[in-house]
Design an enzyme around this catalytic site. Structure first.
Site, short mmCIF file in Angstrom:
data_model
loop_
_atom_site.label_atom_id
_atom_site.label_comp_id
_atom_site.label_asym_id
_atom_site.label_seq_id
_atom_site.Cartn_x
_atom_site.Cartn_y
_atom_site.Cartn_z
N ASP A 1 15.27 -0.88 0.49
CA ASP A 1 15.70 -1.11 1.96
C ASP A 1 16.78 -2.19 1.60
O ASP A 1 18.11 -1.80 0.97
CB ASP A 1 14.89 -1.51 2.87
N GLU B 1 7.78 2.62 -6.22
CA GLU B 1 7.85 1.75 -5.05
C GLU B 1 8.21 2.99 -3.84
O GLU B 1 8.79 3.98 -4.39
CB GLU B 1 8.80 0.85 -4.98
N LYS C 1 17.23 3.66 1.31
CA LYS C 1 18.04 3.49 2.25
C LYS C 1 19.34 2.42 2.06
O LYS C 1 19.37 1.36 2.35
CB LYS C 1 17.15 2.63 3.53
N PHE D 1 14.14 3.76 10.63
CA PHE D 1 12.86 3.42 10.35
C PHE D 1 12.17 4.74 9.96
O PHE D 1 11.68 5.38 11.00
CB PHE D 1 12.44 2.45 11.27
N VAL D 2 11.36 4.86 8.86
CA VAL D 2 10.73 6.16 8.76
C VAL D 2 9.39 5.69 8.45
O VAL D 2 8.97 4.75 7.84
CB VAL D 2 11.38 6.81 7.50
N LYS E 1 0.79 -1.20 -0.10
CA LYS E 1 0.10 -0.02 0.05
C LYS E 1 0.89 1.35 -0.03
O LYS E 1 0.36 2.40 -0.34
CB LYS E 1 -0.92 0.16 1.34
P1 5GP Z 1 13.14 -4.28 1.14
O1 5GP Z 1 12.81 -5.59 0.48
O2 5GP Z 1 14.06 -3.34 0.01
O3 5GP Z 1 13.88 -4.73 2.13
O4 5GP Z 1 11.99 -3.72 1.52
C1 5GP Z 1 11.07 -2.92 1.08
C2 5GP Z 1 9.68 -2.88 2.01
O5 5GP Z 1 10.27 -2.75 3.37
C3 5GP Z 1 9.21 -1.58 1.69
O6 5GP Z 1 8.51 -1.37 0.45
C4 5GP Z 1 8.65 -1.15 2.84
O7 5GP Z 1 7.43 -1.62 2.90
C5 5GP Z 1 9.25 -1.85 4.01
N1 5GP Z 1 10.08 -0.95 4.65
C6 5GP Z 1 11.48 -0.77 4.60
N2 5GP Z 1 12.20 -0.01 5.15
C7 5GP Z 1 11.11 0.73 5.75
C8 5GP Z 1 11.05 1.84 6.76
O8 5GP Z 1 12.05 2.49 6.92
N3 5GP Z 1 9.79 2.22 7.00
C9 5GP Z 1 8.82 1.59 6.60
N4 5GP Z 1 7.50 2.09 7.13
N5 5GP Z 1 8.81 0.59 5.86
C10 5GP Z 1 9.91 0.32 5.47
#
Ligand code: 5GP
Length: 189
Positions: free
Chosen positions: A113, A109, A141, A162-163, A53
């Site tokens: 992260d 997106e 990130k 964490f945002v 979402k």
């Molecule tokens: P990745 O697979 O790149 O580790 O994660 C991506 C997903 O993790 C993002 O689409 C998001 O839903 C969640 N996520 C990663 N870092 C954050 C953060 O700092 N805050 C929030 N609210 N969600 C995050």
């Protein structure tokens, strides 16, 4: 019925939030990205794919900053793990309603992260025969990357915090903030 004053307190000025990117900064950057996308995708009728979402807010503002013909679809993906860390396992919960063979795809997106979710999704979309697959991400990130992901259109690089806000949640809360903030204490009310 007993009510606590916390229920009526302002969410936007919640002391547990430290503003990282203001509404003005976000909107100004989106305008710039929109101008770039208008130029890059002119005549290509790209399909924007929003990842539910969190990306909805970025997608809706970005789309309105693109002045050429575009279409939109949504996907929902779940990555397993705790509420503040992803585990790397990815599952498609809602797939596209249309075939994308020969289409120019722009995945939109909220945040990259570890990169695990996006590297899976981008490979999956490539395998469906898209003419091109590019990525627009509001936040990067970069310090936490485990899988290399090329972000073609980036809003902002942010530190490893964490945002929340502007679509990003903590346990479904804070998506409605018009800015991006660091959540200081996830356990505070
Ligand atoms: P990745 O697979 O790149 O580790 O994660 C991506 C997903 O993790 C993002 O689409 C998001 O839903 C969640 N996520 C990663 N870092 C954050 C953060 O700092 N805050 C929030 N609210 N969600 C995050």
């Amino acid at each position: 019925m007993a009510t606590s004053s916390a229920q009526f307190a302002s969410e936007f000025s919640n002391p547990n939030l430290e503003v990282l990117l203001s509404e003005e900064q976000i909107q100004a950057r989106i305008k710039e990205l929109g101008t770039q996308l208008t130029h890059d995708y002119a005549g290509l009728n790209p399909l924007l794919i929003g990842v539910l979402k969190g990306a909805c807010f970025f997608l809706s503002d970005l789309m309105r900053a693109i002045d050429t013909r575009v279409s939109v679809e949504f996907m929902a993906i779940s990555s397993y793990g705790s509420s503040t860390r992803t585990s790397g396992e990815v599952r498609i919960m809602k797939d596209l309603d249309v075939p994308i063979e020969g289409r120019h795809i722009l995945v939109v997106e909220d945040i990259v992260d570890t990169g695990l979710t996006l590297s899976y999704l981008l490979a999956n979309l490539h395998a469906r025969g898209a003419a091109s697959v590019k990525l627009a991400a509001l936040l990067d990130k970069f310090e936490r990357r485990q899988r290399e992901v090329q972000i073609d259109y980036l809003g902002f690089r942010i530190p490893d915090e964490f945002v929340v806000g502007y679509g990003l949640d903590f346990a479904e809360r804070y998506r409605n903030l018009p800015f991006i903030a660091v959540l200081k204490d996830p356990n505070a009310d």
